[in-house]
Design a protein around this motif. Sequence first.
Motif, mmCIF file in Angstrom:
data_model
loop_
_atom_site.group_PDB
_atom_site.id
_atom_site.type_symbol
_atom_site.label_atom_id
_atom_site.label_comp_id
_atom_site.label_asym_id
_atom_site.label_seq_id
_atom_site.Cartn_x
_atom_site.Cartn_y
_atom_site.Cartn_z
ATOM 1 N N LEU A 27 34.625 -6.782 -74.829
ATOM 2 C CA LEU A 27 34.652 -5.339 -74.540
ATOM 3 C C LEU A 27 35.391 -4.587 -75.643
ATOM 4 O O LEU A 27 34.984 -3.488 -76.025
ATOM 5 C CB LEU A 27 35.328 -5.080 -73.186
ATOM 6 C CG LEU A 27 34.459 -5.283 -71.962
ATOM 7 C CD1 LEU A 27 35.310 -5.333 -70.700
ATOM 8 C CD2 LEU A 27 33.415 -4.178 -71.859
ATOM 9 N N GLY A 28 36.453 -5.173 -76.162
ATOM 10 C CA GLY A 28 37.173 -4.547 -77.264
ATOM 11 C C GLY A 28 36.286 -4.345 -78.475
ATOM 12 O O GLY A 28 36.305 -3.287 -79.115
ATOM 13 N N VAL A 29 35.500 -5.355 -78.793
ATOM 14 C CA VAL A 29 34.564 -5.239 -79.922
ATOM 15 C C VAL A 29 33.547 -4.132 -79.645
ATOM 16 O O VAL A 29 33.267 -3.295 -80.512
ATOM 17 C CB VAL A 29 33.863 -6.587 -80.191
ATOM 18 C CG1 VAL A 29 32.726 -6.427 -81.205
ATOM 19 C CG2 VAL A 29 34.865 -7.631 -80.671
ATOM 20 N N GLN A 33 32.977 -0.591 -81.717
ATOM 21 C CA GLN A 33 31.690 -0.172 -82.274
ATOM 22 C C GLN A 33 31.272 1.205 -81.782
ATOM 23 O O GLN A 33 30.637 1.962 -82.508
ATOM 24 C CB GLN A 33 30.614 -1.202 -81.942
ATOM 25 C CG GLN A 33 30.813 -2.524 -82.643
ATOM 26 C CD GLN A 33 29.885 -3.615 -82.133
ATOM 27 O OE1 GLN A 33 29.245 -3.478 -81.092
ATOM 28 N NE2 GLN A 33 29.833 -4.718 -82.868
ATOM 29 N N LEU A 34 31.653 1.523 -80.548
ATOM 30 C CA LEU A 34 31.322 2.828 -79.971
ATOM 31 C C LEU A 34 32.291 3.931 -80.400
ATOM 32 O O LEU A 34 32.095 5.095 -80.053
ATOM 33 C CB LEU A 34 31.290 2.736 -78.441
ATOM 34 C CG LEU A 34 30.203 1.848 -77.838
ATOM 35 C CD1 LEU A 34 30.402 1.710 -76.330
ATOM 36 C CD2 LEU A 34 28.829 2.406 -78.163
ATOM 37 N N GLY A 35 33.344 3.554 -81.125
ATOM 38 C CA GLY A 35 34.340 4.532 -81.549
ATOM 39 C C GLY A 35 35.322 4.903 -80.452
ATOM 40 O O GLY A 35 36.055 5.882 -80.582
ATOM 41 N N ALA A 40 39.314 0.133 -76.723
ATOM 42 C CA ALA A 40 39.297 -1.133 -77.466
ATOM 43 C C ALA A 40 40.703 -1.720 -77.544
ATOM 44 O O ALA A 40 40.891 -2.921 -77.302
ATOM 45 C CB ALA A 40 38.732 -0.917 -78.873
ATOM 46 N N LEU A 41 41.677 -0.887 -77.871
ATOM 47 C CA LEU A 41 43.069 -1.342 -77.965
ATOM 48 C C LEU A 41 43.521 -1.974 -76.650
ATOM 49 O O LEU A 41 44.089 -3.069 -76.637
ATOM 50 C CB LEU A 41 43.984 -0.174 -78.337
ATOM 51 C CG LEU A 41 45.489 -0.454 -78.301
ATOM 52 C CD1 LEU A 41 45.870 -1.550 -79.271
ATOM 53 C CD2 LEU A 41 46.261 0.822 -78.582
ATOM 54 N N ARG A 70 42.969 -1.059 -86.360
ATOM 55 C CA ARG A 70 43.983 -0.188 -86.976
ATOM 56 C C ARG A 70 43.453 0.447 -88.254
ATOM 57 O O ARG A 70 43.700 1.619 -88.530
ATOM 58 C CB ARG A 70 45.248 -0.981 -87.256
ATOM 59 C CG ARG A 70 46.415 -0.132 -87.728
ATOM 60 C CD ARG A 70 47.647 -0.997 -87.885
ATOM 61 N NE ARG A 70 48.832 -0.196 -88.155
ATOM 62 C CZ ARG A 70 49.663 -0.438 -89.159
ATOM 63 N NH1 ARG A 70 49.452 -1.467 -89.985
ATOM 64 N NH2 ARG A 70 50.718 0.326 -89.333
ATOM 65 N N ARG A 71 42.718 -0.345 -89.040
ATOM 66 C CA ARG A 71 42.143 0.194 -90.275
ATOM 67 C C ARG A 71 41.108 1.266 -89.980
ATOM 68 O O ARG A 71 41.052 2.302 -90.644
ATOM 69 C CB ARG A 71 41.517 -0.911 -91.100
ATOM 70 C CG ARG A 71 42.433 -1.442 -92.168
ATOM 71 C CD ARG A 71 41.653 -2.122 -93.262
ATOM 72 N NE ARG A 71 40.699 -3.063 -92.724
ATOM 73 C CZ ARG A 71 40.601 -4.327 -93.075
ATOM 74 N NH1 ARG A 71 41.412 -4.812 -93.968
ATOM 75 N NH2 ARG A 71 39.689 -5.098 -92.547
ATOM 76 N N LYS A 72 40.242 1.025 -88.987
ATOM 77 C CA LYS A 72 39.201 1.996 -88.648
ATOM 78 C C LYS A 72 39.786 3.267 -88.049
ATOM 79 O O LYS A 72 39.333 4.367 -88.337
ATOM 80 C CB LYS A 72 38.210 1.377 -87.647
ATOM 81 C CG LYS A 72 37.295 0.367 -88.245
ATOM 82 C CD LYS A 72 36.322 -0.151 -87.212
ATOM 83 C CE LYS A 72 35.380 -1.137 -87.862
ATOM 84 N NZ LYS A 72 34.348 -1.595 -86.950
#
Length: 102
Positions: A27-29, A33-35, A40-41, A70-72
């Motif tokens: 679900l996090g992934v 992907q959905l922003g 996600a966190l 974190r990068r995204k």
Amino acid sequence: LATYERALQLADIIGDQGGAATTRAQLGVLFTQLGEYSKALTQFYLAQEVFVKLKLPYERIIVNELKMLRRKWGKLDFDAAWQAAIGTALPEWFLDSEVAGK
């Protein structure tokens, strides 16, 4: 999303903590992907707690997913969200190095 939510519900019903954590990681992934970074966190953090508790080998994967998130998201926004959601500053292991294999 509905399939993951159903899998999570079933894992919880039968007491499969590892399966529930794996589903949370997935679900996090998906949320990444959905922003939907905040969701996600939360899912990554909950998955990581179980992986550590059960000593499952997937913890390193979650650490990498969190670092990529974190990068995204951006360091400042991610760090603030971590503080608000988790209630602590980022742990040292998080800041030690970049994403493995990246």
